[in-house]
Write a protein that holds these residues in place. Structure first.
Motif, short mmCIF file in Angstrom:
data_model
loop_
_atom_site.label_atom_id
_atom_site.label_comp_id
_atom_site.label_asym_id
_atom_site.label_seq_id
_atom_site.Cartn_x
_atom_site.Cartn_y
_atom_site.Cartn_z
N VAL A 7 0.81 -1.22 0.00
CA VAL A 7 0.00 0.00 0.00
C VAL A 7 0.84 1.27 0.00
O VAL A 7 0.32 2.36 -0.22
N LEU A 99 1.76 -2.10 7.10
CA LEU A 99 1.57 -1.50 5.78
C LEU A 99 2.51 -2.08 4.73
O LEU A 99 2.10 -2.34 3.60
N GLU A 104 -1.21 -3.84 -2.22
CA GLU A 104 -1.74 -2.58 -2.75
C GLU A 104 -3.20 -2.68 -3.19
O GLU A 104 -3.92 -1.67 -3.18
N LEU A 107 -6.12 -0.98 -1.32
CA LEU A 107 -6.53 0.41 -1.53
C LEU A 107 -7.78 0.53 -2.39
O LEU A 107 -8.41 1.60 -2.41
N LYS A 112 -6.24 4.75 2.15
CA LYS A 112 -4.89 4.68 2.72
C LYS A 112 -4.84 5.33 4.10
O LYS A 112 -4.16 4.83 5.00
N GLU A 113 -5.56 6.42 4.28
CA GLU A 113 -5.57 7.12 5.57
C GLU A 113 -6.12 6.22 6.68
O GLU A 113 -5.62 6.25 7.80
N GLU A 116 -3.42 3.70 7.48
CA GLU A 116 -2.35 4.34 8.26
C GLU A 116 -2.75 4.52 9.71
O GLU A 116 -1.92 4.36 10.61
#
Length: 122
Positions: A7, A99, A104, A107, A112-113, A116
């Motif tokens: 990601v 992460l 990927e 996503l 992504k936020e 995170e």
């Protein structure tokens, strides 16, 4: 050689080799056309998540010797289906994720936020 990305846009790192995880049981949260469950999210499972998953019909903590599966315990890393991780997130039981070892393709389902915010290591 695996060319999958994580990601973060970098090469996908190994999630865990003990216990051996991933749809292809290669230690990575890699995916392909055979992976209908999309085992994309590398998570460090918690007791709360394991209980939640069991309550949803996917008991990850009980050993299944015929599949050489010892069962997960809190602290183990495991490639989770993106839909189960998202379901756990909505219920308040999402385990932290790694992460660098999360594919990927995640996503496409989760911002992504959000990933995170739930990262074990930034």
């Amino acid at each position: 050689m695996n060319s999958a990305k994580n990601v973060l846009g970098k090469p996908l790192e190994t999630c865990c080799n003990s216990p051996m995880t991933g749809f292809y049981r290669n230690g990575c949260c890699d995916t392909g056309v055979e992976d209908k469950g999309l085992h994309l999210v590398c998570a460090q499972v918690t007791a709360e998540f394991l209980a939640f998953s069991k309550s949803r019909g996917n008991d990850l903590s009980t050993p299944v010797p015929m599949f050489n599966f010892e069962g997960l315990k809190p602290g183990d890393k495991w490639c989770l289906c993106v839909s189960r991780w998202h379901e756990a997130l909505q219920a308040g039981f999402a385990p932290p994720i790694i992460l660098a070892s999360t594919h990927e393709k995640t996503l496409e389902f989760i911002a992504k936020e959000v990933l995170e915010e739930h990262s074990l290591i930034n």
